[in-house]
Write a protein that holds these residues in place. Structure first.
Motif, PDB file in Angstrom:
ATOM      1  N   ASP A 105       0.868  -1.185   0.000  1.00 24.61           N
ATOM      2  CA  ASP A 105       0.000   0.000   0.000  1.00 24.61           C
ATOM      3  C   ASP A 105       0.907   1.237   0.000  1.00 24.61           C
ATOM      4  OD1 ASP A 105      -2.114   1.783   0.389  1.00 24.61           O
ATOM      5  OD2 ASP A 105      -2.528   1.144   2.450  1.00 24.61           O
ATOM      6  N   HIS A 168      -1.589   2.413   9.340  1.00 21.03           N
ATOM      7  CA  HIS A 168      -2.082   1.118   9.825  1.00 21.03           C
ATOM      8  C   HIS A 168      -1.048   0.022   9.653  1.00 21.03           C
ATOM      9  CE1 HIS A 168      -2.736   0.197   5.496  1.00 21.03           C
ATOM     10  NE2 HIS A 168      -3.005   1.491   5.441  1.00 21.03           N
ATOM     11  N   ALA A 199       1.954   0.654   7.347  1.00 20.27           N
ATOM     12  CA  ALA A 199       1.718   1.637   6.283  1.00 20.27           C
ATOM     13  C   ALA A 199       1.612   2.995   6.966  1.00 20.27           C
ATOM     14  CB  ALA A 199       0.453   1.313   5.517  1.00 20.27           C
ATOM     15  N   GLU A 201       1.285   7.008   6.651  1.00 22.02           N
ATOM     16  CA  GLU A 201       0.675   7.819   5.588  1.00 22.02           C
ATOM     17  C   GLU A 201       0.146   9.169   6.043  1.00 22.02           C
ATOM     18  OE1 GLU A 201      -2.958   6.218   3.885  1.00 22.02           O
ATOM     19  OE2 GLU A 201      -2.905   4.523   5.227  1.00 22.02           O
ATOM     20  N   GLU A 232       2.514   7.939   1.251  1.00 25.85           N
ATOM     21  CA  GLU A 232       2.440   6.711   2.055  1.00 25.85           C
ATOM     22  C   GLU A 232       3.473   5.695   1.582  1.00 25.85           C
ATOM     23  OE1 GLU A 232      -1.176   4.463   1.415  1.00 25.85           O
ATOM     24  OE2 GLU A 232      -0.907   3.346   3.289  1.00 25.85           O
TER      25      GLU A 232
END
Ligand code: MG
Ligand code: MG
Length: 249
Positions: A105, A168, A199, A201, A232
């Motif tokens: 991600d 997250h 992740a 961001e 991110e």
């Protein structure tokens, strides 16, 4: 519960991360005045098909597209559409995929042609705040060291951190524990350990921090109509410190 990843699981996440980085690189190369975000969406989707990877966001909670395309005052979760990009715009693209059971991600905000100086500074500061957040992801540290590093950098330039959305954990699930706010005091929350994959961001606004969600139920925009940026990376914490997985070598 925070899931630690083994060496072989990390290897799979490196692969997923590299693929995500390649798609975002492709987006960067294609973006110019006149291009539509639906075209970009198609390019990302075609690439996933070619690799037999599954786009992470399409169908997630009912999200209908492969990329999130959020221009100018859109913060996150924008729908790709037929409207051509215009010189001076910025476009945040968030993209994820899953391959071999693991997610990657990543997001970038990309200028369309030449942009004004304040917008350039927004992009620079947001990117830097991500880099500093990543640098704070050290084994033995605490989760909120990341949050604090991001917020400190952003507020040095009198920009504001969006509170409604957070980073997250990531792995076999797109969103795992822990949640990672982009603000807060340091030295709080769970201890950071090798094997964690996060992740990180930051979403950063030029004006007020507040956002609202449009009638489509997804697109988040700034309430004051000023611009917002989003960067991110998926990061693994190793014994030697943070390793960015969604980066091309
Ligand atoms: Mg993302
Ligand atoms: Mg994310």
């Amino acid at each position: 519960m925070i899931v630690l990843k083994s060496k072989s699981e990390l290897e799979k996440m490196r692969r997923a991360g590299r693929m995500v980085a390649e798609v975002l690189q492709l987006m960067r190369e294609r973006i110019k005045p006149g291009v539509t975000t639906l075209e970009l969406n198609r390019i990302a989707e075609d690439r996933c098909k070619k690799w037999k990877a599954r786009p992470a966001f399409k169908g997630y909670g009912g999200f209908p597209f492969t990329i999130c395309a959020s221009p100018n005052d859109s913060v996150v979760h924008g729908f790709p559409n037929q409207q051509p990009l215009v010189e001076g715009d910025i476009l945040s693209i968030d993209f994820g995929l899953i391959i071999d059971g693991f997610y990657g991600d990543s997001a970038v905000t990309i200028p369309v042609g030449k942009i004004d100086a304040t917008t350039q500074r927004l992009l620079d500061v947001t990117k830097e705040s991500l880099e500093l957040g990543i640098a704070a992801a050290q084994p033995g540290g605490r989760l909120s060291d990341i949050s604090h590093a991001v917020q400190t950098r952003v507020e040095q330039d009198h920009f504001s951190v969006v509170r409604e959305f957070v980073g997250h954990g990531i792995g076999r699930q797109l969103h795992e524990d822990p949640q990672i706010p982009n603000y807060g005091p340091p030295a709080r929350g769970p201890q950071l350990k090798a094997g964690m994959t996060l992740a990180i961001e930051p979403m950063v606004n030029i004006g007020l921090p507040a956002v609202k969600v449009l009638d489509d139920g997804w697109t988040a925009v700034t309430i004051d109509g000023r611009r917002s940026a989003h960067f991110e990376h998926t990061v693994a914490i190793t014994e030697n410190g943070p390793e960015i997985l969604t980066r091309l070598d």
